[in-house]
Write a protein that holds these residues in place. Structure first.
Motif, PDB file in Angstrom:
ATOM      1  N   GLU A 345       0.832  -1.205   0.000  1.00  0.00           N
ATOM      2  CA  GLU A 345       0.000   0.000   0.000  1.00  0.00           C
ATOM      3  C   GLU A 345       0.866   1.254   0.000  1.00  0.00           C
ATOM      4  N   ALA A 346       1.925   1.245   0.796  1.00  0.00           N
ATOM      5  CA  ALA A 346       2.825   2.403   0.853  1.00  0.00           C
ATOM      6  C   ALA A 346       3.524   2.614  -0.488  1.00  0.00           C
ATOM      7  N   ILE A 347       3.970   1.517  -1.111  1.00  0.00           N
ATOM      8  CA  ILE A 347       4.644   1.612  -2.410  1.00  0.00           C
ATOM      9  C   ILE A 347       3.682   2.110  -3.470  1.00  0.00           C
ATOM     10  N   SER A 348       2.473   1.575  -3.466  1.00  0.00           N
ATOM     11  CA  SER A 348       1.474   1.959  -4.459  1.00  0.00           C
ATOM     12  C   SER A 348       1.111   3.432  -4.344  1.00  0.00           C
ATOM     13  N   GLU A 349       0.867   3.904  -3.127  1.00  0.00           N
ATOM     14  CA  GLU A 349       0.502   5.304  -2.928  1.00  0.00           C
ATOM     15  C   GLU A 349       1.613   6.239  -3.402  1.00  0.00           C
ATOM     16  N   TYR A 350       2.845   5.858  -3.111  1.00  0.00           N
ATOM     17  CA  TYR A 350       3.998   6.701  -3.478  1.00  0.00           C
ATOM     18  C   TYR A 350       4.192   6.744  -4.981  1.00  0.00           C
TER      19      TYR A 350
END
Length: 356
Positions: A345-350
């Motif tokens: 989720e963190a990678i996708s949002e970034y």
């Protein structure tokens, strides 16, 4: 910082090899070239994996004629791999091959070689001289007793001289063996005498379990010494695995980055989460991402938080829980079962935010 040796710059289709051009990644299709649909499908898949140029086997005229069809369907340069038959080389050039891989001395009479060279000049297509320890000339095996680095170099030099005598210098060279040390020494000898661009690799390296190690050691040594302009990892495995490993070698030396670099600890008695399972899931989940990034997946509080903070994204595990990091900042604490979801989720949002 690795200083590359200065080699001539040649053009293969829409890419450059040698000189200041980026080190390119190649592989070879493992389909029957006469099966046009399968060959095109595999090349398109390899394109998406970051392959810069692809070599295809040309065992007969049907395969040679298929080059024209294949070329219309793909974007990366197509290299025709030809042995012995000079007519196949002419047909491959006629059909639009971006490079031909031959050994001039194996083509036959001098006039046959001349026909191929003249056609290569007319089409402005480079020739790769591909010397392999497994197919050295009989007199060289008699002279040296077995395939040595010196024998491989002498074979390459013979082929080069044939082309040079015909005023042809649009040449790339490879000098491969399945033995790592022999291969490395052959390339060293060659690099000290010639400035032709080099395609490097360990031939017949084997299955992934051992072939990856041999390839990483051999190719890694050469690249660290500034030798090599394009690479292929030769594995008894799907060609996309060869591409993946090639990029991992380049990334490890800081030469070229593509996709995530995963940093993970080997685990020990301090680890309180299923780190091996988590790393496997992270690696699989990120396989299709081409953007360079560093992802740390760490299992305990000793090195975990420090490594995770240094990475673009990271997980540091604790007892049945963990912390998600991004660029040195803690995003949140989550339960062990939510670590993968939280990291992705963190990678996708970034990455989504950066694309806007």
């Amino acid at each position: 910082m690795i200083k590359r040796r200065n080699t001539r710059k040649i053009k293969i289709g829409n890419i450059y090899i040698g000189g200041d051009a980026p080190i390119s990644v190649q592989t070879m299709t493992k389909t029957d070239t006469n099966d046009t649909a399968s060959t095109i499908g595999q090349i398109l898949m390899l394109q998406s994996e970051g392959c810069d140029a692809v070599r295809i086997a040309i065992p007969d005229f049907e395969a040679a004629k298929n080059i024209g069809i294949i070329k219309k369907a793909v974007k990366i340069p197509v290299i025709a791999d030809i042995h012995f038959n000079w007519r196949l080389a002419l047909e491959a050039l006629k059909q639009g091959a971006d490079q031909i891989r031959i050994n001039p001395g194996n083509i036959g009479a001098k006039w046959k070689i001349s026909e191929v060279v003249n056609a290569a000049k007319d089409y402005n297509v480079p020739i790769r001289i591909g010397v392999n320890a497994g197919s050295l000339e009989k007199d060289l095996l008699t002279k040296y007793g077995h395939p040595t680095a010196e024998a491989i170099f002498e074979s390459a030099e013979r082929h080069i001289r044939i082309l040079q005598e015909m005023d042809y210098y649009n040449i790339e060279v490879s000098l491969k063996a399945s033995n790592v040390l022999i291969t490395v020494e052959a390339y060293r000898i060659f690099s000290n005498k010639y400035d032709y661009p080099l395609h490097i690799g360990i031939s017949e390296a084997g299955p992934p379990s051992t072939g990856i190690i041999k390839s990483a050691v051999g190719i890694g040594i050469l690249l660290s010494e500034g030798i090599g302009d394009t690479i292929r990892v030769s594995l008894t495995a799907p060609p996309e695995e060869e591409i993946r490993v090639a990029y991992e070698i380049l990334k490890s030396l800081g030469i070229r980055k593509r996709g995530p670099e995963i940093i993970s600890c080997p685990t020990c008695g301090r680890c309180k989460i299923d780190l091996q399972g988590l790393v496997t899931k992270v690696e699989e989940s990120l396989r299709r991402i081409s953007e360079p990034m560093t992802v740390a997946v760490m299992g305990c509080v000793v090195n975990g938080p420090g490594e995770a903070r240094e990475a673009d994204f990271g997980v540091a595990g604790g007892k049945r829980m963990g912390v998600i990091f991004r660029k040195g900042s803690i995003l949140k604490k989550v339960k062990e079962g939510e670590l993968l979801e939280g990291l992705l989720e963190a990678i996708s949002e970034y990455t989504i935010a950066n694309k806007k």
